[in-house]
Design an enzyme around this catalytic site. Structure first.
Site, PDB file in Angstrom:
ATOM      1  N   GLY A  14       0.836  -1.205   0.000  1.00 33.66           N
ATOM      2  CA  GLY A  14       0.000   0.000   0.000  1.00 33.66           C
ATOM      3  C   GLY A  14       0.864   1.245   0.000  1.00 33.66           C
ATOM      4  NE  ARG A  52       0.321 -16.835  -0.913  1.00 27.78           N
ATOM      5  CZ  ARG A  52      -0.208 -18.049  -1.000  1.00 27.78           C
ATOM      6  NH1 ARG A  52       0.558 -19.103  -0.979  1.00 27.78           N
ATOM      7  NH2 ARG A  52      -1.506 -18.208  -1.109  1.00 27.78           N
ATOM      8  CG  ASP A  87       4.673  -7.872   7.353  1.00 30.68           C
ATOM      9  OD1 ASP A  87       5.769  -8.312   7.714  1.00 30.68           O
ATOM     10  OD2 ASP A  87       3.616  -8.530   7.382  1.00 30.68           O
ATOM     11  CB  THR A 115       3.790   0.280   6.850  1.00 27.68           C
ATOM     12  OG1 THR A 115       2.430   0.134   7.286  1.00 27.68           O
ATOM     13  CG2 THR A 115       4.703  -0.072   7.997  1.00 27.68           C
ATOM     14  CG  ASP A 136      -0.526  -0.574   8.843  1.00 30.66           C
ATOM     15  OD1 ASP A 136      -1.342   0.349   8.716  1.00 30.66           O
ATOM     16  OD2 ASP A 136      -0.538  -1.595   8.135  1.00 30.66           O
ATOM     17  CG  ASP A 180       2.821  -3.339  10.736  1.00 26.51           C
ATOM     18  OD1 ASP A 180       3.658  -2.803   9.968  1.00 26.51           O
ATOM     19  OD2 ASP A 180       1.902  -4.058  10.319  1.00 26.51           O
ATOM     20  NE  ARG A 238      -2.731  -6.133   7.107  1.00 30.54           N
ATOM     21  CZ  ARG A 238      -3.648  -6.530   6.233  1.00 30.54           C
ATOM     22  NH1 ARG A 238      -4.177  -5.675   5.410  1.00 30.54           N
ATOM     23  NH2 ARG A 238      -4.012  -7.783   6.181  1.00 30.54           N
TER      24      ARG A 238
HETATM   25  O1  F6P Z   1      -0.948  -1.572   5.511  1.00 27.44           O
HETATM   26  C1  F6P Z   1      -1.469  -0.314   5.216  1.00 27.44           C
HETATM   27  C2  F6P Z   1      -2.970  -0.369   5.128  1.00 27.44           C
HETATM   28  O2  F6P Z   1      -3.443   0.936   4.873  1.00 27.44           O
HETATM   29  C3  F6P Z   1      -3.662  -0.969   6.353  1.00 27.44           C
HETATM   30  O3  F6P Z   1      -3.707  -0.094   7.437  1.00 27.44           O
HETATM   31  C4  F6P Z   1      -5.007  -1.341   5.764  1.00 27.44           C
HETATM   32  O4  F6P Z   1      -5.603  -2.407   6.461  1.00 27.44           O
HETATM   33  C5  F6P Z   1      -4.631  -1.787   4.375  1.00 27.44           C
HETATM   34  O5  F6P Z   1      -3.384  -1.197   4.062  1.00 27.44           O
HETATM   35  C6  F6P Z   1      -5.644  -1.408   3.324  1.00 27.44           C
HETATM   36  O6  F6P Z   1      -5.238  -1.932   2.117  1.00 27.44           O
HETATM   37  P1  F6P Z   1      -5.922  -1.629   0.710  1.00 27.44           P
HETATM   38  O7  F6P Z   1      -5.260  -0.409   0.153  1.00 27.44           O
HETATM   39  O8  F6P Z   1      -5.644  -2.850  -0.087  1.00 27.44           O
HETATM   40  O9  F6P Z   1      -7.380  -1.409   0.970  1.00 27.44           O
END
Ligand code: F6P
Length: 367
Positions: A18, A86, A123, A145, A147, A149, A191
């Site tokens: 992301g 994958r 990650d 990120t 997050d 994390d 997340r």
């Molecule tokens: O990992 C970053 C993040 O924004 C998370 O906080 C969230 O759950 C996820 O990506 C959302 O992903 P997408 O852009 O695929 O909806």
């Protein structure tokens, strides 16, 4: 580091997973510090897809990174679906087979005479980078990120901006919640880690903050809200991390993971707001802040962090320290093994001073 061949060193850079505010600033830092060493730099489009497709390798010059420090998103594009380990192969009978294309990717990298890769990712992307490193690809990671994390670094770029956006949004909720004497439930990203919710909730003066690290009891939440509404001011802000879950239940998903993609979290704010409304007389509303947390210009802090990470990554490449990720700790910037960085998800420690601060302020954490 110079090339072994009779040509300049050729560095590639990509952005995976992301997007996060600060990606473009890292790209600019990588490109500028590599060009200043007399290297050639190439951007790989859309994570690793640009190499797999064969058409997505673009030369990066000074002009391509002009004005990028302040710009959100990533000029290289990104995807959280193109995992070469994958890879979904669609078969003629309509079924999908998951295959490992990492060997092919390493070969494509070598065929393009690329000498090293700076992989900017979270990650998932750094797991891929670690696997490619084990296959012999010279790679250095940069921790991205919102997050926050990732193990092995105290902070990732993008987090600070996401928290600022969350805190600004919560500030706006106070006046509307107060005007209507409502409970506003706002869902933040992150997340399985509660960093954005905890920092956003503290900065935004929330009454309740629910985190994945502390399974919540609806009884505790409702009791706290009743007391707050009685004591006044009679409105409340409830911040929920998208990955939080009740003591007797599961995380709320929008979509199960499929075809190599991670599950998508979401829907908890609506669920919590409905439960509060069912158990009390309080009027509730819910909202999901969603991708606003990933968009827009990085904060000044994230810009500087991104520039530091990008230049440090090139430094590690120059020193031949591959299979590493740039990390920040109390002693400053350093390279840590990619394997350590992705070994576990860095969640909020329950004995952290941020958690203690929240408790001392009387914020309900759902337990
Ligand atoms: O990992 C970053 C993040 O924004 C998370 O906080 C969230 O759950 C996820 O990506 C959302 O992903 P997408 O852009 O695929 O909806």
């Amino acid at each position: 580091m110079t090339s072994t061949a009779d040509r300049p060193f050729r560095l590639a850079v990509n952005t995976g997973g992301g997007d996060a505010p600060g990606l473009n600033a890292v790209i600019r830092a990588v490109v500028m510090s590599a060009l200043n060493r007399g290297w050639e730099v190439f951007g790989i489009k859309r994570g690793y897809e640009g190499l797999m497709d064969g058409d997505g390798l673009v030369p990066m010059g000074v002009d391509t990174v002009h004005g990028l420090t302040a710009r959100g998103g990533t000029i290289l594009g990104t995807t959280n679906r193109g995992n070469p380990l994958r890879w979904p192969r669609h078969l003629p009978d309509g079924t999908v087979e998951i295959v490992d294309r990492s060997g092919e990717l390493v070969e494509a990298f070598r065929n393009r005479n690329l000498d090293a890769l700076v992989a900017i990712g979270g990650d998932g992307s750094l797991h891929i980078a670690a696997a490619l490193s084990r296959r012999g690809l010279p790679v250095v990671g940069v921790p991205k990120t919102i997050d926050n994390d990732l193990a092995a670094t105290e902070v990732t770029f993008g987090f600070h901006t996401a928290v600022q956006t969350a805190s600004d949004a919560i500030d706006k909720l106070h006046s509307t919640a107060a005007s209507h004497s409502r409970i506003m439930v706002v869902e933040l990203m992150g997340r399985d880690a509660g960093w954005i919710a905890l920092y956003g909730g503290l900065a935004g003066a929330a009454d309740v903050i629910l985190l994945p690290e502390i399974p919540y009891s609806m009884d505790a939440v409702v009791e706290h809200l009743r007391e707050k509404m009685r004591r006044g001011p009679s409105y409340a802000i409830v911040v929920v991390a998208e990955g939080a879950f009740p003591q007797d239940g599961e995380v709320t998903l929008v979509e199960e993971g499929s075809e190599g993609a991670a599950p998508r979290y979401g829907g908890l704010a609506e669920r919590v707001a409905a439960e509060i409304a069912e158990r009390t007389d309080f009027e509730t509303r819910s909202l999901v802040l969603g991708h606003l947390q990933r968009g827009g210009q990085p904060t000044a802090y994230d810009r500087v962090l991104s520039l530091r990470f990008g230049t440090a990554a090139v430094e590690l490449v120059d020193q031949g320290k591959f299979g590493c990720m740039v990390a920040l700790d109390a002693s400053g910037l350093r390279g840590v093994p990619l394997a350590d960085a992705v070994a576990r998800v860095r969640t909020v420690p329950l004995d952290s001073d941020e958690i203690r601060t929240a408790r001392k302020l009387g914020i309900c954490l759902g337990d």
